[in-house]
Design a protein around this motif. Structure first.
Motif, short mmCIF file in Angstrom:
data_model
loop_
_atom_site.label_atom_id
_atom_site.label_comp_id
_atom_site.label_asym_id
_atom_site.label_seq_id
_atom_site.Cartn_x
_atom_site.Cartn_y
_atom_site.Cartn_z
N ILE A 118 -1.46 -9.03 3.71
CA ILE A 118 -2.55 -8.59 4.59
C ILE A 118 -2.15 -7.26 5.21
O ILE A 118 -1.23 -7.21 6.02
CB ILE A 118 -2.82 -9.63 5.70
N GLU A 119 -2.82 -6.21 4.80
CA GLU A 119 -2.48 -4.87 5.27
C GLU A 119 -3.75 -4.13 5.66
O GLU A 119 -4.71 -4.13 4.90
CB GLU A 119 -1.77 -4.09 4.17
N ALA A 120 -3.72 -3.51 6.82
CA ALA A 120 -4.88 -2.74 7.26
C ALA A 120 -4.49 -1.28 7.44
O ALA A 120 -3.37 -0.98 7.84
CB ALA A 120 -5.43 -3.30 8.56
N VAL A 121 -5.43 -0.40 7.15
CA VAL A 121 -5.21 1.03 7.33
C VAL A 121 -6.14 1.52 8.44
O VAL A 121 -7.28 1.08 8.53
CB VAL A 121 -5.52 1.81 6.03
N GLY A 122 -5.64 2.42 9.27
CA GLY A 122 -6.45 2.95 10.35
C GLY A 122 -5.60 3.85 11.22
O GLY A 122 -4.71 4.52 10.70
N GLN A 123 -5.88 3.86 12.52
CA GLN A 123 -5.09 4.71 13.41
C GLN A 123 -4.41 3.87 14.47
O GLN A 123 -5.02 3.01 15.08
CB GLN A 123 -5.98 5.76 14.10
N CYS A 124 -3.14 4.16 14.68
CA CYS A 124 -2.39 3.44 15.69
C CYS A 124 -2.82 3.89 17.08
O CYS A 124 -3.53 4.89 17.23
CB CYS A 124 -0.90 3.65 15.50
N ARG A 125 -2.35 3.18 18.08
CA ARG A 125 -2.75 3.47 19.45
C ARG A 125 -2.43 4.93 19.81
O ARG A 125 -3.24 5.61 20.45
CB ARG A 125 -2.00 2.53 20.38
N PHE A 130 -0.29 -3.15 10.16
CA PHE A 130 -1.22 -2.08 10.50
C PHE A 130 -0.57 -0.76 10.18
O PHE A 130 0.47 -0.42 10.75
CB PHE A 130 -1.60 -2.17 11.97
N ILE A 131 -1.17 -0.05 9.26
CA ILE A 131 -0.59 1.20 8.75
C ILE A 131 -1.41 2.37 9.26
O ILE A 131 -2.60 2.49 8.97
CB ILE A 131 -0.64 1.19 7.21
N CYS A 132 -0.76 3.26 10.02
CA CYS A 132 -1.46 4.41 10.57
C CYS A 132 -1.54 5.51 9.51
O CYS A 132 -0.52 5.89 8.93
CB CYS A 132 -0.75 4.93 11.81
N ASP A 133 -2.75 6.01 9.28
CA ASP A 133 -2.89 7.03 8.24
C ASP A 133 -2.64 8.43 8.81
O ASP A 133 -2.76 9.42 8.10
CB ASP A 133 -4.26 6.95 7.55
N ARG A 142 0.82 -1.21 0.00
CA ARG A 142 0.00 0.00 0.00
C ARG A 142 0.86 1.25 0.00
O ARG A 142 0.44 2.31 -0.47
CB ARG A 142 -0.92 0.01 1.21
N ASP A 179 -4.82 7.39 17.69
CA ASP A 179 -6.25 7.25 17.85
C ASP A 179 -6.69 8.05 19.08
O ASP A 179 -6.16 7.90 20.15
CB ASP A 179 -6.62 5.77 18.04
#
Ligand SMILES: [Zn+2]
Ligand SMILES: [Zn+2]
Ligand SMILES: [Zn+2]
Ligand SMILES: [Zn+2]
Lengths: 164, 164
Positions: free
Chosen positions: A150-157, A114-117, A95, A160
């Motif tokens: 397998i890659e997810a996008v969202g916010q890291c701890r 897990f990729i932080c946007d 990604r 967030d």
DNA sequence: CCCTTGACTGTTATGTTATTACGTTAGATA
DNA sequence: TATCTAACGTAATAACATAACAGTCAAGGG
């Protein structure tokens, strides 16, 4: 504030020089065990990835390599990076069109990312259960699966709740 | 022999003109329902993706659009493709730097993609269970997941055993 | 009716990512 | 030592993607 290289919160596995050393020695042990030639360019490339924390593009790596007297052309970086990925020392993050050091080079493993946007940090997590579910889905589709991304996008701890 | 557009075996969901029609009408229904403007370029782009079966690169799409009198420059294709992806009519396959028509545009869904390394076919499969497992892993890591890319490489039913 | 506004399409130009092809080097092998 | 091969280096190019800006047109308010 949300720079993972300063916060130390981007991921539990890459949280400091102690960890960098651990990853590197695991990698060297792996290379020895499997009779893989972790040559100077490859080793340096791996060190650069480990130090970077997040993922680095091939041209970012190339720039550093070139500055240290290695080759100056793209294939230098791509060869080292692809070799590291093939042999389990690094992972490619599609990604981001980027590469990251493997956090657990001691053993073979299925990983998710897990990729932080917000801060662009990339965290590697074990993905045994995810891979199992994916294998089931593949079998149901009559597909002989070999490997997966397998890659997810969202916010890291850290990001967030913090940012907004 | 291993060309999925001829074999008809690449995937159960894209197996013929009947299916292409079904996908297209589902897509048009979706656009109407959600008040989305499926303009001529966008519609034609979607039709091109549906007809292609496997995934197409943006420049492949552009070539076809240009040949039909639409714009000739990359943004024409990228805009249409990105719009289709954003609104659930198509998916981006990151491993291939390519795009594919959604096989089930009627409903929102989490999907996984099986990419054959022999014939390059791409099959979309429901990935509810996989996504659930990934969500669990994300929570365990304190990561607020928003969306995911799940792509597997291997051999499709038609190629597995056949080639070698 | 006319003007403003915003979504859409188009173009030029440029930036970014990745590979092909080929010559050279250095360690292993016989 | 002669030979072989993996690794490294460079030049050139291919493939993928975006920024910036101009023209079109339909919808909506004065
Ligand atoms: Zn790993
Ligand atoms: Zn973050
Ligand atoms: Zn879909
Ligand atoms: Zn196949």
């Amino acid at each position: 504030m949300s720079d993972p290289t300063e916060s130390g919160f981007c991921c539990p596995d890459h949280s400091g020089p102690q960890s960098a050393t651990r990853i590197l020695s695991q990698a060297q042990a792996r290379a020895a065990r499997m009779r893989l030639r972790l040559t100077p360019v490859r080793l340096r490339t791996l060190e650069i990835l480990i130090a970077a924390h997040g993922a680095l593009g091939a041209y970012d790596v190339l720039e550093k390599l070139a500055a240290e007297g290695y080759g100056t052309q793209p294939p230098v970086a791509y060869r080292a990076l692809n070799w590291l990925v093939e042999h389990g020392f690094a992972h490619r993050i599609r990604r981001l069109n980027a590469f990251t050091a493997c956090a657990h080079p001691a053993d073979d493993h299925a990983a998710a990312f897990f990729i932080c946007d917000r801060c662009d940090s990339v965290t590697e997590a074990p993905a045994v259960a995810v891979t199992a579910a994916l294998t089931d889905a593949a079998q149901a589709a009559g597909f002989a699966m070999e490997r997966a991304t397998i890659e997810a996008v969202g916010q890291c701890r850290a990001c967030d709740g913090a940012g907004a």
